[in-house]
Every structure is written in structure tokens, then in C-alpha cells.
Scaffold this motif. Sequence first.
Motif, mmCIF file in Angstrom:
data_model
loop_
_atom_site.group_PDB
_atom_site.id
_atom_site.type_symbol
_atom_site.label_atom_id
_atom_site.label_comp_id
_atom_site.label_asym_id
_atom_site.label_seq_id
_atom_site.Cartn_x
_atom_site.Cartn_y
_atom_site.Cartn_z
ATOM 1 N N UNK A 160 -16.088 2.226 -2.310
ATOM 2 C CA UNK A 160 -14.727 2.321 -2.204
ATOM 3 C C UNK A 160 -14.581 1.566 -0.605
ATOM 4 N N UNK A 161 -16.084 1.934 0.579
ATOM 5 C CA UNK A 161 -15.965 1.106 1.529
ATOM 6 C C UNK A 161 -15.668 -0.450 1.283
ATOM 7 N N UNK A 162 -16.657 -0.822 0.436
ATOM 8 C CA UNK A 162 -16.428 -2.430 -0.088
ATOM 9 C C UNK A 162 -14.909 -2.706 -0.444
ATOM 10 N N UNK A 163 -14.733 -2.165 -1.156
ATOM 11 C CA UNK A 163 -13.479 -1.603 -1.853
ATOM 12 C C UNK A 163 -11.439 -1.838 -0.004
ATOM 13 N N UNK A 164 -12.249 -1.126 0.428
ATOM 14 C CA UNK A 164 -11.257 -1.638 1.755
ATOM 15 C C UNK A 164 -10.879 -2.691 2.703
ATOM 16 N N UNK A 165 -12.901 -3.384 2.881
ATOM 17 C CA UNK A 165 -13.215 -4.536 3.073
ATOM 18 C C UNK A 165 -12.654 -5.877 1.999
ATOM 19 N N UNK A 166 -12.784 -5.659 1.252
ATOM 20 C CA UNK A 166 -11.983 -6.328 1.008
ATOM 21 C C UNK A 166 -10.530 -6.456 0.534
ATOM 22 N N UNK A 167 -9.443 -5.575 0.814
ATOM 23 C CA UNK A 167 -8.587 -5.711 0.853
ATOM 24 C C UNK A 167 -7.984 -5.940 2.146
ATOM 25 N N UNK A 168 -8.861 -5.536 2.987
ATOM 26 C CA UNK A 168 -8.952 -6.226 3.966
ATOM 27 C C UNK A 168 -9.039 -7.469 4.889
ATOM 28 N N UNK B 23 -7.634 -9.639 2.698
ATOM 29 C CA UNK B 23 -7.288 -10.456 1.726
ATOM 30 C C UNK B 23 -6.036 -10.204 2.754
ATOM 31 N N UNK B 24 -5.719 -9.523 3.559
ATOM 32 C CA UNK B 24 -4.792 -8.875 4.004
ATOM 33 C C UNK B 24 -4.613 -10.145 5.026
ATOM 34 N N UNK B 25 -6.190 -9.948 6.470
ATOM 35 C CA UNK B 25 -5.988 -11.093 7.059
ATOM 36 C C UNK B 25 -5.452 -13.099 6.707
ATOM 37 N N UNK B 26 -6.075 -13.193 6.048
ATOM 38 C CA UNK B 26 -6.483 -13.977 4.943
ATOM 39 C C UNK B 26 -4.775 -15.088 4.289
ATOM 40 N N UNK B 27 -3.893 -13.615 3.976
ATOM 41 C CA UNK B 27 -2.827 -14.357 3.184
ATOM 42 C C UNK B 27 -1.363 -14.071 4.020
ATOM 43 N N UNK B 28 -0.986 -15.181 2.904
ATOM 44 C CA UNK B 28 0.037 -15.853 3.455
ATOM 45 C C UNK B 28 1.460 -15.217 4.222
ATOM 46 N N UNK B 29 2.891 -15.483 4.921
ATOM 47 C CA UNK B 29 3.425 -14.448 5.612
ATOM 48 C C UNK B 29 3.830 -13.457 3.886
ATOM 49 N N UNK B 30 4.097 -14.495 3.360
ATOM 50 C CA UNK B 30 5.031 -13.569 2.080
ATOM 51 C C UNK B 30 4.711 -12.009 2.084
ATOM 52 N N UNK B 31 2.752 -12.562 1.629
ATOM 53 C CA UNK B 31 1.942 -11.665 1.094
ATOM 54 C C UNK B 31 1.227 -10.056 2.398
ATOM 55 N N UNK B 32 1.713 -10.714 2.935
ATOM 56 C CA UNK B 32 0.440 -9.780 4.650
ATOM 57 C C UNK B 32 1.366 -8.382 4.414
ATOM 58 N N UNK B 33 2.500 -8.727 4.526
ATOM 59 C CA UNK B 33 2.531 -7.124 4.898
ATOM 60 C C UNK B 33 2.915 -5.787 3.966
ATOM 61 N N UNK B 34 2.662 -6.254 2.648
ATOM 62 C CA UNK B 34 2.137 -5.649 1.109
ATOM 63 C C UNK B 34 0.965 -5.673 1.421
ATOM 64 N N UNK B 35 -0.364 -6.474 1.404
ATOM 65 C CA UNK B 35 -1.517 -6.292 2.214
ATOM 66 C C UNK B 35 -1.967 -5.255 2.836
ATOM 67 N N UNK B 36 -1.340 -5.185 3.741
ATOM 68 C CA UNK B 36 -1.649 -4.965 5.455
ATOM 69 C C UNK B 36 -0.659 -2.523 4.914
ATOM 70 N N UNK B 37 -0.452 -2.891 4.442
ATOM 71 C CA UNK B 37 0.450 -1.292 4.489
ATOM 72 C C UNK B 37 -0.505 -0.874 2.485
ATOM 73 N N UNK B 38 -0.998 -1.481 2.024
ATOM 74 C CA UNK B 38 -2.656 -1.364 0.638
ATOM 75 C C UNK B 38 -3.690 -1.043 1.665
ATOM 76 N N UNK B 39 -3.847 -1.591 2.603
ATOM 77 C CA UNK B 39 -5.060 -1.682 3.715
ATOM 78 C C UNK B 39 -4.953 -0.373 4.522
ATOM 79 N N UNK B 40 -3.658 -0.149 4.689
ATOM 80 C CA UNK B 40 -3.737 1.293 5.268
ATOM 81 C C UNK B 40 -4.112 2.545 5.018
ATOM 82 N N UNK B 41 -3.562 2.544 3.375
ATOM 83 C CA UNK B 41 -3.352 3.824 2.833
ATOM 84 C C UNK B 41 -4.569 3.773 2.179
#
Length: 204
Positions: free
Chosen positions: A161-169, A171-189
Motif C-alpha cells: 500500500x505504501x508503494x501504491x501511494x508513492x506510485x500515484x504521487x 504520477x500526479x507530480x509529473x502528469x500533464x495538466x489534463x490529468x493532474x487534478x484527477x491524479x491529485x484527488x486519487x493520491x489524497x484518497x
Amino acid sequence: MRRWLLGAVLLVTGPLPAAEIVFYRCTDASGALTVQNMPCPRGTQQTRKVMQAVDAPSPVAALPQPMPASVPATPPAAEAVPAPIPAVIPAKEPVPLPPLFQCRTREGESYLSETGEPPSRCIAMRVTGLDGNPGTGAGDACEVVRNICTPVTPALLCETWRQRVKDVESEWRFASSTRAETLRRDYQRLQSLLNDSDCATQNP
């Protein structure tokens, strides 16, 4: 002779004249008035008045009684206000984390998922004619495939689970502007689930 002596005795033993008391009324240049039993000082206007003394009470009785010393009233003690009792907030019980699945695609790529049944995919296939010539083929065809997923064992669940959270974070940090907000919410969840679980008290 006896009568004369008796008259003399009566004269001697008769009532004594009352004593005189002299008062001086003094007025200075500013108009201030002072009454005293001795002559006024120079520069003041003096008025003298003689009065007959009256029988005075005994010296002890005539002495002015001392006024009782005023004792300052003790203010009433302030009523103690009890300190507010802090609200007892019950500790939040940790909750078990949802299961994770290690999935692998047909192409050999591996990823983590929260579901063990990922959606199927359709891989395009080449269409040929009846003679086997791709140039004469008509229409489209695809092969339906599914990724293979296996559950993560309980012993490795917290670490995974810790690795899963790091992977999504990441992805969010290096995502394009169109996917960044979706990945940010997923990371927070995912991070919130990890913080509220019993894995949060375990050393990584």
C-alpha cells in the motif's frame, strides 16, 4: 458676737463665684475665621467674649471617647469557577486497508490495482481476404484479453500500500495538466486510507 461669727462663717462657706472663660474671635486679611482661647496674632481682627463656666462633668467622663477604628470590609471571596472539563474525544479506531492486487498485462507490464477483475481489452487483429491476402480483407476484428491479477498477501499488504501511494504521487507530480487534478484527488484518497489504517502505526 456669736451671730456675727455665724454670718461670717456663712459668707465664707457660701457658693463660690463661677470661673470665667474668654474666647477670642480672629479674622485674618483673607476673611478666614478662627475661634481660640488665647489672643489673636498680629495682623488679624480680634473680638473678645467672656462667658461663665458651667459645671463640667468629671474629667474622665468629659474625655472624648476614641472612635472605633474603621476596619475595611473584607470583600467576599470570589466564588471559584470550576475549570471546564475538556471534551474527551474517543480515539479513532484504525480500519483495515482494502485488498490490493498485483496485475500483469499480456505485454508483460506489472501494476497494482484495487480490483481483482480489471476491465477487458480488445487487441486489434489483422483481417485478410478468403485467399489469405491482407489487402483484400474487409471489416475489423479484435481479440478480447484480460489482465491477470493476484491478491497481495496480508504480510505484504502494508508495504504494498505504501508503494501504491508513492506510485500515484509520482504520477500526479509529473502528469500533464489534463490529468493532474484527477491524479491529485486519487493520491489524497489513497493517503487518507493509509493514514487511518493499522498500517500507519507500523514501521515502514
